[in-house]
Design a protein around this motif. Structure first.
Motif, PDB file in Angstrom:
ATOM      1  N   ASP A 178       0.520  80.362  29.463  1.00 42.07           N
ATOM      2  CA  ASP A 178       0.019  80.795  30.766  1.00 42.07           C
ATOM      3  C   ASP A 178       0.005  79.571  31.686  1.00 42.07           C
ATOM      4  N   ASP A 179      -0.791  79.608  32.745  1.00 35.47           N
ATOM      5  CA  ASP A 179      -0.795  78.497  33.700  1.00 35.47           C
ATOM      6  C   ASP A 179      -1.282  77.187  33.080  1.00 35.47           C
ATOM      7  N   ASP A 180      -2.023  77.250  31.987  1.00 35.90           N
ATOM      8  CA  ASP A 180      -2.489  76.041  31.313  1.00 35.90           C
ATOM      9  C   ASP A 180      -1.392  75.371  30.493  1.00 35.90           C
ATOM     10  N   GLY A 181      -0.347  76.116  30.130  1.00 35.74           N
ATOM     11  CA  GLY A 181       0.723  75.544  29.328  1.00 35.74           C
ATOM     12  C   GLY A 181       1.123  76.444  28.178  1.00 35.74           C
ATOM     13  N   VAL A 182       1.814  75.845  27.213  1.00 37.16           N
ATOM     14  CA  VAL A 182       2.408  76.580  26.097  1.00 37.16           C
ATOM     15  C   VAL A 182       1.771  76.117  24.791  1.00 37.16           C
ATOM     16  N   VAL A 183       1.303  77.066  23.988  1.00 36.93           N
ATOM     17  CA  VAL A 183       0.679  76.780  22.700  1.00 36.93           C
ATOM     18  C   VAL A 183       1.454  77.506  21.610  1.00 36.93           C
ATOM     19  N   VAL A 184       1.658  76.822  20.479  1.00 39.74           N
ATOM     20  CA  VAL A 184       2.356  77.395  19.329  1.00 39.74           C
ATOM     21  C   VAL A 184       1.322  77.784  18.281  1.00 39.74           C
ATOM     22  N   LEU A 185       1.317  79.045  17.887  1.00 35.69           N
ATOM     23  CA  LEU A 185       0.362  79.567  16.907  1.00 35.69           C
ATOM     24  C   LEU A 185       1.104  80.007  15.653  1.00 35.69           C
ATOM     25  N   PRO A 186       0.908  79.313  14.519  1.00 35.36           N
ATOM     26  CA  PRO A 186       1.504  79.788  13.262  1.00 35.36           C
ATOM     27  C   PRO A 186       0.961  81.169  12.909  1.00 35.36           C
ATOM     28  N   VAL A 187       1.827  82.059  12.475  1.00 36.31           N
ATOM     29  CA  VAL A 187       1.419  83.439  12.193  1.00 36.31           C
ATOM     30  C   VAL A 187       0.310  83.485  11.144  1.00 36.31           C
ATOM     31  N   VAL A 188       0.368  82.590  10.147  1.00 38.25           N
ATOM     32  CA  VAL A 188      -0.631  82.622   9.068  1.00 38.25           C
ATOM     33  C   VAL A 188      -2.033  82.290   9.569  1.00 38.25           C
ATOM     34  N   MET A 189      -2.150  81.704  10.746  1.00 41.46           N
ATOM     35  CA  MET A 189      -3.455  81.347  11.296  1.00 41.46           C
ATOM     36  C   MET A 189      -3.948  82.354  12.332  1.00 41.46           C
ATOM     37  N   ALA A 190      -3.130  83.364  12.634  1.00 40.73           N
ATOM     38  CA  ALA A 190      -3.420  84.238  13.773  1.00 40.73           C
ATOM     39  C   ALA A 190      -4.646  85.119  13.546  1.00 40.73           C
ATOM     40  N   GLU A 191      -4.783  85.750  12.385  1.00 44.79           N
ATOM     41  CA  GLU A 191      -5.910  86.649  12.139  1.00 44.79           C
ATOM     42  C   GLU A 191      -7.233  85.911  12.280  1.00 44.79           C
ATOM     43  N   LYS A 192      -7.342  84.747  11.642  1.00 43.54           N
ATOM     44  CA  LYS A 192      -8.574  83.974  11.707  1.00 43.54           C
ATOM     45  C   LYS A 192      -8.837  83.490  13.126  1.00 43.54           C
ATOM     46  N   LEU A 193      -7.790  83.058  13.813  1.00 46.59           N
ATOM     47  CA  LEU A 193      -7.970  82.598  15.192  1.00 46.59           C
ATOM     48  C   LEU A 193      -8.501  83.710  16.080  1.00 46.59           C
ATOM     49  N   ILE A 194      -7.952  84.906  15.954  1.00 38.03           N
ATOM     50  CA  ILE A 194      -8.395  86.028  16.788  1.00 38.03           C
ATOM     51  C   ILE A 194      -9.875  86.311  16.538  1.00 38.03           C
ATOM     52  N   GLU A 195     -10.280  86.286  15.276  1.00 36.51           N
ATOM     53  CA  GLU A 195     -11.681  86.519  14.922  1.00 36.51           C
ATOM     54  C   GLU A 195     -12.590  85.465  15.559  1.00 36.51           C
TER      55      GLU A 195
END
Length: 245
Positions: free
Chosen positions: A183-200
């Motif tokens: 978004d306007d803050d920039g670009v972030v790379v999220l490994p799929v294996v970390m996505a569920e925990k990150l969302i929580e």
């Protein structure tokens, strides 16, 4: 020149959940999870208030050297490897390009961008440049770049070497299929294996931040409300129950 395998795209429910979480929150939450530097340095938003979440397709450039590359190889358009990453594009995909920070090679232009939009791509991230800005801007694409140049992609000192392989973009490793949040803050790379925990974790953070923002707007104590102090936890829980009632 290398063609990687087709990517494994993350489940749609992860993509949908992340659409309500900004790049700053994703980066901050990843930091708390031990991933210290998920933010690309270099590519910046070219059109304000655009945001994307989607799986990465990757394109890697290398420095030109005469025994590995000469422009005569491009007499047949199908040998132009930068085209091939676009052939993999499905709706919602993000093309991520390691162009080595080169400020004089335009990776894609008007026609390639038009094709990308027609395929339903979500956005393009390049550690480098694009060309044909006046026409590309008419497409209203979501773009994160270092800048623009009139040159085409192999006119200077780099050439496309591989599609859908691990790359470095803006100082961050990108694996094909990684989730890109931008978004306007920039670009972030999220490994799929970390996505569920990150969302929580991010959803918890979002709720108390909403409460804290309201309290700060009322003139509340920064020390008490940001970050949320343990002494204010009961107040937050009362607010949470009331807003969910």
């Amino acid at each position: 020149m290398t063609h990687g395998l087709d990517i494994t795209r993350p489940p749609k429910h992860l993509i949908d959940a992340l659409k309500d979480i900004g790049a700053a929150t994703v980066a901050g939450t990843l930091g708390h999870m031990g991933y210290r530097n998920p933010h690309m340095v270099g590519p910046v938003s070219q059109n304000r208030r655009k945001s994307i979440v989607g799986p990465a397709l990757t394109l890697q450039f290398l420095p030109q050297r005469p025994d590995l590359f000469n422009e005569g190889e491009y007499a047949d358009p199908e040998t132009q490897l930068h085209r091939h990453v676009l052939y993999h594009v499905q709706e919602g995909d993000v093309v991520v390009v390691d162009a080595r920070g080169d400020m004089s090679s335009g990776v894609f232009g008007d026609m390639m961008s038009t094709y990308f939009k027609g395929r339903g791509g979500a956005g393009i991230v390049i550690d480098g440049c694009m060309r044909d800005r006046p026409n590309v801007e008419k497409l209203d694409l979501s773009l994160w770049l270092r800048g623009w140049t009139p040159n085409y992609h192999v006119q200077t000192s780099i050439y496309p070497n591989a599609v859908n392989v691990p790359i470095a973009c803006g100082g961050v490793t990108v694996i094909p299929g990684d989730i890109i949040v931008a978004d306007d803050d920039g670009v972030v790379v999220l490994p799929v294996v970390m996505a569920e925990k990150l969302i929580e974790e991010a959803q918890k953070h979002h709720e108390w931040e909403e409460f804290s923002r309201a309290k700060l707007m009322e003139g509340g104590s920064l020390q008490r409300y940001y970050p949320l102090h343990d002494d204010a936890r009961g107040e937050y829980e009362d607010w949470r129950r009331a807003t969910r009632a």
